[in-house]
Design a protein around this motif. Structure first.
Motif, short mmCIF file in Angstrom:
data_model
loop_
_atom_site.label_atom_id
_atom_site.label_comp_id
_atom_site.label_asym_id
_atom_site.label_seq_id
_atom_site.Cartn_x
_atom_site.Cartn_y
_atom_site.Cartn_z
N ILE A 1 -6.04 6.67 0.98
CA ILE A 1 -7.36 6.12 0.62
C ILE A 1 -7.29 5.43 -0.74
N ARG A 2 -6.72 6.11 -1.72
CA ARG A 2 -6.67 5.56 -3.08
C ARG A 2 -5.86 4.24 -3.14
N GLU B 1 -7.81 1.36 -1.43
CA GLU B 1 -8.97 0.97 -2.23
C GLU B 1 -8.55 0.24 -3.51
N ALA B 2 -7.39 0.60 -4.05
CA ALA B 2 -6.89 -0.08 -5.26
C ALA B 2 -6.47 -1.51 -4.96
N LEU B 3 -5.83 -1.71 -3.79
CA LEU B 3 -5.25 -3.02 -3.47
C LEU B 3 -6.15 -3.91 -2.61
N GLU B 4 -7.01 -3.30 -1.80
CA GLU B 4 -7.78 -4.09 -0.83
C GLU B 4 -9.29 -4.01 -1.06
N ARG B 5 -9.90 -2.91 -0.63
CA ARG B 5 -11.36 -2.79 -0.71
C ARG B 5 -11.74 -1.31 -0.57
N LYS B 6 -13.01 -1.02 -0.85
CA LYS B 6 -13.51 0.34 -0.68
C LYS B 6 -13.61 0.66 0.82
N LEU B 7 -13.32 1.90 1.16
CA LEU B 7 -13.45 2.36 2.54
C LEU B 7 -14.80 3.03 2.74
N ILE B 8 -15.37 2.85 3.90
CA ILE B 8 -16.62 3.54 4.21
C ILE B 8 -16.27 4.97 4.67
N LEU B 9 -17.26 5.85 4.72
CA LEU B 9 -17.02 7.26 5.06
C LEU B 9 -16.35 7.41 6.43
N ALA B 10 -16.78 6.61 7.41
CA ALA B 10 -16.19 6.70 8.76
C ALA B 10 -14.69 6.39 8.72
N GLU B 11 -14.28 5.43 7.89
CA GLU B 11 -12.86 5.07 7.77
C GLU B 11 -12.08 6.19 7.05
N LYS B 12 -12.68 6.76 6.03
CA LYS B 12 -12.04 7.89 5.34
C LYS B 12 -11.85 9.06 6.30
N ASN B 13 -12.85 9.25 7.15
CA ASN B 13 -12.75 10.34 8.13
C ASN B 13 -11.63 10.06 9.14
N GLU B 14 -11.40 8.77 9.46
CA GLU B 14 -10.29 8.39 10.35
C GLU B 14 -8.95 8.78 9.73
N VAL B 15 -8.81 8.51 8.42
CA VAL B 15 -7.58 8.89 7.71
C VAL B 15 -7.39 10.40 7.79
N PHE B 16 -8.47 11.12 7.51
CA PHE B 16 -8.42 12.58 7.59
C PHE B 16 -8.01 13.05 8.99
N THR C 1 0.83 -1.20 0.00
CA THR C 1 0.00 0.00 0.00
C THR C 1 0.87 1.25 0.00
N ILE C 2 1.92 1.24 0.81
CA ILE C 2 2.79 2.41 0.92
C ILE C 2 3.49 2.69 -0.42
N LEU C 3 3.82 1.63 -1.16
CA LEU C 3 4.47 1.82 -2.45
C LEU C 3 3.54 2.54 -3.44
N PHE C 4 2.25 2.26 -3.35
CA PHE C 4 1.31 2.96 -4.21
C PHE C 4 1.12 4.41 -3.76
#
Length: 257
Positions: free
Chosen positions: A114-115, A118-133, A22-25
């Motif tokens: 996030i990108r 989502e490319a390598l694993e699965r779509k994130l839900i809004l709550a998870e995207k907010n965690e990243v933010f 993931t980090i490489l992407f």
């Protein structure tokens, strides 16, 4: 007393930043954006970026990873040290790095976290995207960056505006991509471009004259299958330059730490 970490042990951010893949992407996306940013001249000021662009990008990504997994006090100390380094560069140049340039790097880390997942694993839900933010917003607040959005939805709007205003193709863009090719070699450079095409927002693809779809889209199902049979390391051996093997191996991190 229980150890307090900068990022909660349950956070999706630890899962995202715990895997070298993931980090490489994230790294690939960052390499494209760094080259287009209107403040990239700051990265050229010390002369270290053009000499070793991939090493400098690994350093940036590794720093972010260190903060994600560190104890609260250690992470804050690392951020404060980063502020001091930036302050020294500003003093040497006799000018101030603009707030929007700091926000750009922070926004880049949010977006590509996030990108990449989502490319390598699965779509994130809004709550998870907010965690990243929230995690990277916490970094930004510790860095005393002005003008940060309040939540993920506000960030999305600000990110769109930032992509329109703060990016251009310049002599630095051209030079950095020449350096990428020089340091990677033709085959790995081609793979970098495909990863960037997969990761980049439309605005970045347009400025770099990338095609709309990456060839890697057809490879990703094979990659996911290879992970099930624990064969993904074979793909990494084929895809990555030998001189960066140690750097890449160091990116893997148990999410239980």
């Amino acid at each position: 007393m229980e150890t307090k970490y900068f990022t909660s042990k349950q956070s999706i951010v630890r899962e995202i930043w715990g895997k070298a893949d993931t980090i490489l992407f994230i790294f690939a996306g960052a390499a494209a954006e760094f080259a287009l940013n209107k403040a990239v001249d700051w990265l050229y000021f010390t002369g270290r970026l053009p000499k070793d662009p991939l090493g400098r990008l690994f350093s940036t990504v590794n720093y972010a990873k260190l903060i994600v997994f560190a104890e609260e006090k250690s992470a804050i100390h690392a951020i404060d040290q980063m502020n001091k380094i930036h302050g020294q560069v500003e003093e040497n140049r006799g000018a101030k790095i603009p707030d929007w340039a700091y926000r750009d790097v922070l926004f880049m880390l949010i977006d590509y976290s996030i990108r990449a997942f989502e490319a390598l694993e699965r779509k994130l839900i809004l709550a998870e995207k907010n965690e990243v933010f929230e995690v990277f917003s916490k970094v930004g607040k510790q860095m005393k960056i002005a003008g940060l959005p309040e939540d993920f939805l506000a960030w999305e709007k600000q990110r769109e505006l930032q992509l329109k205003q703060n990016f251009e193709y310049s002599k630095y863009t051209e030079d950095l991509f020449i350096q990428y090719k020089k340091h990677l070699g033709a085959i790995h450079y081609f793979l970098l471009l495909e990863a960037q095409t997969l990761m980049a927002p439309a605005r970045v693809r347009h400025l770099l004259n990338f095609k709309n779809k990456s060839l890697l889209i057809g490879v990703l199902p094979l990659y996911r299958l290879s992970k099930i049979f624990r064969m993904d390391y074979v793909l990494k051996e084929l895809l990555l330059p030998k001189k960066y093997k140690k750097d890449i191996k160091a990116l893997d991190h148990s999410t239980t730490h």
